[in-house]
Write an enzyme that holds these catalytic residues in place. Structure first.
Site, PDB file in Angstrom:
ATOM      1  N   HIS A  23       0.844  -1.203   0.000  1.00 19.97           N
ATOM      2  CA  HIS A  23       0.000   0.000   0.000  1.00 19.97           C
ATOM      3  C   HIS A  23       0.877   1.250   0.000  1.00 19.97           C
ATOM      4  O   HIS A  23       0.742   2.135   0.837  1.00 19.97           O
ATOM      5  CB  HIS A  23      -0.944   0.017   1.213  1.00 19.97           C
ATOM      6  CG  HIS A  23      -2.069  -0.959   1.117  1.00 19.97           C
ATOM      7  ND1 HIS A  23      -2.718  -1.446   2.229  1.00 19.97           N
ATOM      8  CD2 HIS A  23      -2.657  -1.554   0.051  1.00 19.97           C
ATOM      9  CE1 HIS A  23      -3.655  -2.296   1.856  1.00 19.97           C
ATOM     10  NE2 HIS A  23      -3.646  -2.367   0.534  1.00 19.97           N
ATOM     11  N   HIS A  79     -12.007  -8.838  -6.202  1.00 15.82           N
ATOM     12  CA  HIS A  79     -11.646  -7.506  -5.684  1.00 15.82           C
ATOM     13  C   HIS A  79     -10.800  -6.814  -6.749  1.00 15.82           C
ATOM     14  O   HIS A  79      -9.967  -7.450  -7.393  1.00 15.82           O
ATOM     15  CB  HIS A  79     -10.877  -7.697  -4.377  1.00 15.82           C
ATOM     16  CG  HIS A  79     -10.368  -6.454  -3.716  1.00 15.82           C
ATOM     17  ND1 HIS A  79     -10.914  -5.207  -3.896  1.00 15.82           N
ATOM     18  CD2 HIS A  79      -9.338  -6.279  -2.838  1.00 15.82           C
ATOM     19  CE1 HIS A  79     -10.258  -4.333  -3.157  1.00 15.82           C
ATOM     20  NE2 HIS A  79      -9.283  -4.948  -2.517  1.00 15.82           N
ATOM     21  N   GLU A  81      -8.547  -4.274  -6.448  1.00 20.86           N
ATOM     22  CA  GLU A  81      -7.273  -3.662  -6.085  1.00 20.86           C
ATOM     23  C   GLU A  81      -6.137  -4.270  -6.919  1.00 20.86           C
ATOM     24  O   GLU A  81      -6.153  -5.463  -7.222  1.00 20.86           O
ATOM     25  CB  GLU A  81      -7.018  -3.868  -4.587  1.00 20.86           C
ATOM     26  CG  GLU A  81      -6.140  -2.837  -3.953  1.00 20.86           C
ATOM     27  CD  GLU A  81      -6.134  -2.926  -2.434  1.00 20.86           C
ATOM     28  OE1 GLU A  81      -5.440  -2.095  -1.826  1.00 20.86           O
ATOM     29  OE2 GLU A  81      -6.812  -3.797  -1.860  1.00 20.86           O
ATOM     30  N   ASP A  83      -3.202  -5.433  -6.519  1.00 21.92           N
ATOM     31  CA  ASP A  83      -2.466  -6.634  -6.124  1.00 21.92           C
ATOM     32  C   ASP A  83      -3.219  -7.905  -6.476  1.00 21.92           C
ATOM     33  O   ASP A  83      -2.644  -8.993  -6.454  1.00 21.92           O
ATOM     34  CB  ASP A  83      -2.128  -6.606  -4.627  1.00 21.92           C
ATOM     35  CG  ASP A  83      -3.335  -6.325  -3.746  1.00 21.92           C
ATOM     36  OD1 ASP A  83      -4.148  -5.471  -4.107  1.00 21.92           O
ATOM     37  OD2 ASP A  83      -3.447  -6.951  -2.670  1.00 21.92           O
ATOM     38  N   HIS A 145     -11.961  -5.388   2.274  1.00 20.93           N
ATOM     39  CA  HIS A 145     -11.948  -4.068   2.898  1.00 20.93           C
ATOM     40  C   HIS A 145     -12.239  -2.937   1.911  1.00 20.93           C
ATOM     41  O   HIS A 145     -12.001  -1.760   2.226  1.00 20.93           O
ATOM     42  CB  HIS A 145     -10.590  -3.822   3.578  1.00 20.93           C
ATOM     43  CG  HIS A 145      -9.417  -3.768   2.609  1.00 20.93           C
ATOM     44  ND1 HIS A 145      -8.645  -2.638   2.440  1.00 20.93           N
ATOM     45  CD2 HIS A 145      -8.918  -4.691   1.759  1.00 20.93           C
ATOM     46  CE1 HIS A 145      -7.691  -2.862   1.554  1.00 20.93           C
ATOM     47  NE2 HIS A 145      -7.836  -4.090   1.128  1.00 20.93           N
ATOM     48  N   ASP A 164      -9.254 -10.846   0.372  1.00 20.35           N
ATOM     49  CA  ASP A 164      -8.464 -10.266   1.460  1.00 20.35           C
ATOM     50  C   ASP A 164      -8.888 -10.753   2.842  1.00 20.35           C
ATOM     51  O   ASP A 164      -8.152 -10.587   3.809  1.00 20.35           O
ATOM     52  CB  ASP A 164      -8.528  -8.740   1.416  1.00 20.35           C
ATOM     53  CG  ASP A 164      -7.542  -8.152   0.410  1.00 20.35           C
ATOM     54  OD1 ASP A 164      -6.491  -8.767   0.190  1.00 20.35           O
ATOM     55  OD2 ASP A 164      -7.830  -7.076  -0.143  1.00 20.35           O
ATOM     56  N   TYR A 192      -2.461  -8.041  10.050  1.00 17.82           N
ATOM     57  CA  TYR A 192      -3.281  -7.752   8.874  1.00 17.82           C
ATOM     58  C   TYR A 192      -4.642  -7.212   9.306  1.00 17.82           C
ATOM     59  O   TYR A 192      -5.128  -6.193   8.792  1.00 17.82           O
ATOM     60  CB  TYR A 192      -3.435  -9.028   8.048  1.00 17.82           C
ATOM     61  CG  TYR A 192      -4.000  -8.832   6.667  1.00 17.82           C
ATOM     62  CD1 TYR A 192      -3.165  -8.673   5.571  1.00 17.82           C
ATOM     63  CD2 TYR A 192      -5.377  -8.820   6.456  1.00 17.82           C
ATOM     64  CE1 TYR A 192      -3.683  -8.501   4.298  1.00 17.82           C
ATOM     65  CE2 TYR A 192      -5.895  -8.650   5.190  1.00 17.82           C
ATOM     66  CZ  TYR A 192      -5.045  -8.495   4.109  1.00 17.82           C
ATOM     67  OH  TYR A 192      -5.567  -8.317   2.868  1.00 17.82           O
ATOM     68  N   HIS A 225      -3.831 -13.542  -0.018  1.00 21.35           N
ATOM     69  CA  HIS A 225      -2.454 -13.366   0.456  1.00 21.35           C
ATOM     70  C   HIS A 225      -2.159 -14.417   1.512  1.00 21.35           C
ATOM     71  O   HIS A 225      -3.002 -14.704   2.372  1.00 21.35           O
ATOM     72  CB  HIS A 225      -2.236 -11.982   1.077  1.00 21.35           C
ATOM     73  CG  HIS A 225      -2.434 -10.836   0.153  1.00 21.35           C
ATOM     74  ND1 HIS A 225      -1.637 -10.615  -0.956  1.00 21.35           N
ATOM     75  CD2 HIS A 225      -3.344  -9.824   0.166  1.00 21.35           C
ATOM     76  CE1 HIS A 225      -2.047  -9.529  -1.578  1.00 21.35           C
ATOM     77  NE2 HIS A 225      -3.076  -9.034  -0.923  1.00 21.35           N
TER      78      HIS A 225
END
Length: 398
Positions: A23, A79, A81, A83, A145, A164, A192, A225
């Site tokens: 991030h 998701h 994002e 990553d 999130h 996540d 996390y 992850h």
């Protein structure tokens, strides 16, 4: 590297051993991470998530060794994002018409990031996608999130692809929870949660209760992850339920930065006072200057604490930037059911404790007192005041 999870699911992601920051510079990853992508083969074939942008070409190249890309029937984007979606542009250049199943919010996210009008298929909680003998059931997980997040449950093999949720930044050649060091695993899982999911704890609790109400068996939890939960996978779900309920341990954390060690001396005397009044409580001290302690590790300790004390000297009618920075992080995470107090030394103006107390109050902490200020280096009377402050806090929090 790829490996079989079972006869129809293969991990095709990327282990990032060298990752130290995530991030941007906001999250430290002392143990690296992984970007988990899953290839599911039944009568139809689906790819669940991809990897971070820097590994896009490598990902697509290795995926070609696993499967003819044209035989991928569906892409599931849990998701948006980068990553998780970063390899999508490279992949979609190869198979541009392949449908991408995701939430309506994920469509906005993916279009906003990649400016491509791919073949998006919006889904919501309860929607299903048949693979043949098995099917996917989609569950929206807004703000776990991001607003676009969803989980994908696969029937037959009882697998929850949780993105996540339930993940950790942990690189390991052993990609299952029963094969890694359990202390490291839970340290990273708690970190996390503390640093990323704390603001959404009520939503976490509600979403888990919703999923449990479906009475779906769960034999595997495959996050985006870290390691896959195969041995008693619901253990991490139970931990999340604990963490979501204003979690605290019998711990008090003292956070400070110092110019000429006077505020440090105060911190140490306050800690000694706490221990004098309550020998059972865990007291941890952290100099929050980045040369001394990692900010995300401090946040993990705040998450575990029933109270925190924050100290800084006064500088230019303000406080040290390291203390201001950690207070901004703490404020943004919205901790609940925790108490706090301020302390610090000063030479001539002394705005420090008032400023710290204000930020702590804005962050939702219940202030124990107005804080303790000491001029210059603490003398014997000031040291006695610090000890007394510690004792009173220890007694109050027993």
């Amino acid at each position: 590297m790829s490996f079989e999870i079972n006869k129809c699911v293969k991990w095709v992601g990327k282990i990032d051993w060298e990752l130290q920051k995530f991030h941007g510079d906001e999250y430290s990853t002392h143990r690296g991470s992984s970007y988990n992508s899953y290839l599911v083969r039944d009568e139809k074939t689906a790819l669940i998530d991809t990897v971070w942008t820097p590994f896009a070409k490598e990902f697509v190249s290795k995926l070609k060794q696993e499967i003819d890309l044209n035989s991928i029937d569906y892409i599931i984007a849990n998701h948006g994002e980068p990553d998780h979606s970063g390899a999508l542009p490279e992949l979609m250049r190869e198979i541009p018409d392949t449908p991408i199943y995701c939430t309506a919010n994920a469509i906005k996210s993916l279009k906003g990031q990649y400016h491509q009008d791919w073949n998006f298929i919006p889904v919501k909680t309860g929607d299903k996608l048949s693979l043949g003998s098995k099917e996917f059931i989609f569950v929206e997980a807004r703000m776990l999130h991001w607003p676009d997040t969803m989980f994908t449950y696969m029937t037959g093999d009882n697998i929850l692809f949780s993105n996540d949720g339930f993940g950790q930044h942990l690189a390991s050649e052993h990609m299952f929870n029963d094969l890694v060091d359990q202390a490291e695993l839970y340290q990273e899982a708690l970190k996390y949660y503390a640093n990323i999911l704390t603001p959404f704890s009520k939503m976490v609790e509600n979403k888990i209760n919703e999923i449990l109400s479906f009475n779906l068996p769960v034999d595997l939890i495959c996050p985006s992850h870290g390691v896959i939960w195969r041995n008693n996978p619901l253990q991490i779900v139970n931990k999340y339920m604990d963490w979501a309920k204003d979690y605290q341990e019998n711990q008090i954390t003292i956070i400070y930065d110092t110019m000429w060690n006077s505020t440090k001396q105060m911190a140490e005397k306050i800690a000694a006072g706490i221990k004098q009044s309550d020998s059972s409580v865990t007291v941890k001290l952290f100099n929050c200057n980045s040369t001394h302690t990692d900010k995300n590790d401090i946040i993990s300790e705040v998450f575990k604490s029933k109270a925190i004390l924050v100290g800084s000297p006064t500088i230019n009618k303000g406080i040290l930037f390291s203390v201001a920075g950690i207070l901004e992080m703490i404020k943004g995470l919205g901790f609940k059911n925790k108490k706090a107090a301020a302390f610090g030394s000063y030479g001539w103006s002394g705005e420090n404790t008032k400023l710290i107390s204000s930020e702590l109050s804005k962050g939702g902490f219940e202030l124990i007192n107005e804080g303790l200020r000491v001029t210059w280096n603490p003398d014997s009377d000031a040291e006695a005041s610090c000890l007394e402050l510690g004792r009173s806090i220890g007694e109050a929090l027993k």
